[in-house]
Scaffold this active site. Sequence first.
Site, PDB file in Angstrom:
ATOM      1  CE  LYS A   1      -4.522  -2.110   0.243  1.00 54.75           C
ATOM      2  NZ  LYS A   1      -4.742  -1.801  -0.914  1.00 54.75           N
TER       3      LYS A   1
ATOM      4  CD  GLU B   1      -9.876   3.912   0.540  1.00 54.96           C
ATOM      5  OE1 GLU B   1     -10.039   5.121   0.477  1.00 54.96           O
ATOM      6  OE2 GLU B   1      -9.127   3.149   0.150  1.00 54.96           O
TER       7      GLU B   1
ATOM      8  CB  SER C   1       0.017  -8.109  -1.121  1.00 59.18           C
ATOM      9  OG  SER C   1      -1.013  -8.727  -0.522  1.00 59.18           O
TER      10      SER C   1
END
Lengths: 401, 253
Positions: free
Chosen positions: A90, A112, A382
């Site tokens: 991210k 968010e 990830s």
Amino acid sequence: MSASAVIAGRFGAYGGRYVPETLMAALEELEAAYAEAKDDPAFQAELSDLLHNYCGRPTPLYFAKRLTEQLGGAKIYLKREDLLHTGAHKINNALGQGLLARRMGKQRIIAETGAGQHGVATATVCALLGMECVIYMGDVDMRRQELNVYRMRLLGAEVRGVSAGSATLKDAISEAMRDWVTNVRTTYYILGSALGAHPYPTMVRDFHRVISREAKAQMLEQEGKLPTAIVACVGGGSNAIGAFYEFIPDANVQLIGVEAGGRGPKLGDHAARFQKVGGGVPGVLQGTYSYVLQDDAGQISLTHSVSAGLDYASVGPEHAMLHDSGRASYVSCSDDAALKATVTLSRTEGILPALESAHAVAEAIRLAPTMAKTDLLMVNLSGRGDKDMGILAKELDLKGA
Amino acid sequence: MAIEFRKKPGIVAYLTAGDPDLATTRDIALAAIDNGADVIELGVPFSDPLADGPVIQRASERAVARGTTLTDVLGLAKELRAARPAAGLVLFSYLNPAMRMGMKTFCARAAETGADGVLLTDMIVEEAGEYLEAMHAHRLAPVFLAAPTSPDARLKAIVGASQGFVYAISRVGITGTQQKVAGDASELVTRLRKFTKLPIAVGFGISNADHVKAVGEFADAAVIGSALVALIEKSAPADAAAAIGQFIAGLRA
């Protein structure tokens, strides 16, 4: 949609812009600012420098020898996005958009978060750049990813719980959009997945392309050939599109997205938008046209997954296109299989995957034995699973003090 | 049956259909019309109303939980049209329920009810090709939203695609009541006036007679939404129609 030919931000029939008019000027401003930044060598140089020196890129492409031997099929490689600063892919996007926000002169950032990884990444970037940060997170997700709530608050972000609807990612996005509509003149919205209205799906994908760009070079260097298949989990789809993108032209490389199969195939029990029966149909949720889990009357369905990051009723529009064209295939993995895969990877390789990423690991565990020993199977790992210790302790009945 | 604002300022009344139930929404709408509402905006409840504030969010949630569907709302529109042939009637929805029905089918069925127009909250003019085609084929008036943040080029496109009236959003933000009408509103209406002769209705945060009077000084009509929905929320179902009738009658006092 008949306007598809003239509208930017289309992926085949999917994508587009479906937002309240109040946001349109901001989206146009963002589109223009991003187009300019993208072509600005100074912007790209600063981003590359921070990705390298602050975030730890390039991430390794690691040959999982023991897991490979145990499964007895394809050679398994892990693209270690879990080793990035803040613990997941991210940060690639949060950093890119944070720099863009600063360039646009926006001092207030909102975002968010589902699993909390995008929230932590955004809070981190805001601390780094000295910006105000408000994170919206569903109440259910705050409870199940509490460690990330602490992290965000420690980093100086304000975390606002959302109790509406299912109190998960979808509701956090709606609340962030309401904030953005209200404060649009001063606020930049760092959307955390390859979702939402144009230009977000394209921009978020571009910031994550670095995953497949690195992986391609690393695989060629280590094995002298491209992977046979790439597996990545798909919530909104940002890590998957990042891991797939540079391989899309390589028709021999299979691209496999793994959705949350949850408790079972019944609508409401999973987040498998591409599931044939009981899955999604094309529609509009939160600004984009894509597959959406919904009932016959067009009301958005509740979803379930043990992993907060995959627990979402729609999916990035570029995945919808890759699905329809057949270039990528999408499968699902149950809560139980993801939990088992978490244990397997932890005990064979000493790597604790995030529950989201564990869905991809589970599919690799299923797939590898069916492949030849000369095949190469790349898993995009990830994120790391530290954030999930609360859920894991409960689900796996782990003993503590 | 056309959208007309006979008295100035006109009153557009937004109701979330199915809150508290469809029969009560029908009675409330009739009371609103009989007490001076020129246009009823019949809101299709949606599970994820991201442009709405807490009041309309709660109403939508209640109506969705009762199982209210777009098909139900179309049925209600038909009843209202039969009962009050002269009232303006606009269907107000988020895009997804209409898309699920199919845009062509939705427009055809909306026309069959006798509704005058449709407003889709998250439909912008650039994406509206297929929608506008279907609306024109069925002689329905598409109403688009104009925002204080919309630059002139967008306003021009918005009024070009709109019929019946243009809905001017009074301020940046979501639906809900506020203390006074924002300064953004009159500036937006002035900018819209350069491009259109259509009536302009101002909404978002218009909740009492003072606001309606203030809007009347620069626009053709006021849209009242959250104030009505909040009043319905706190009224017993049997009293809601009378309460709304009285409230609307007082708006032009």
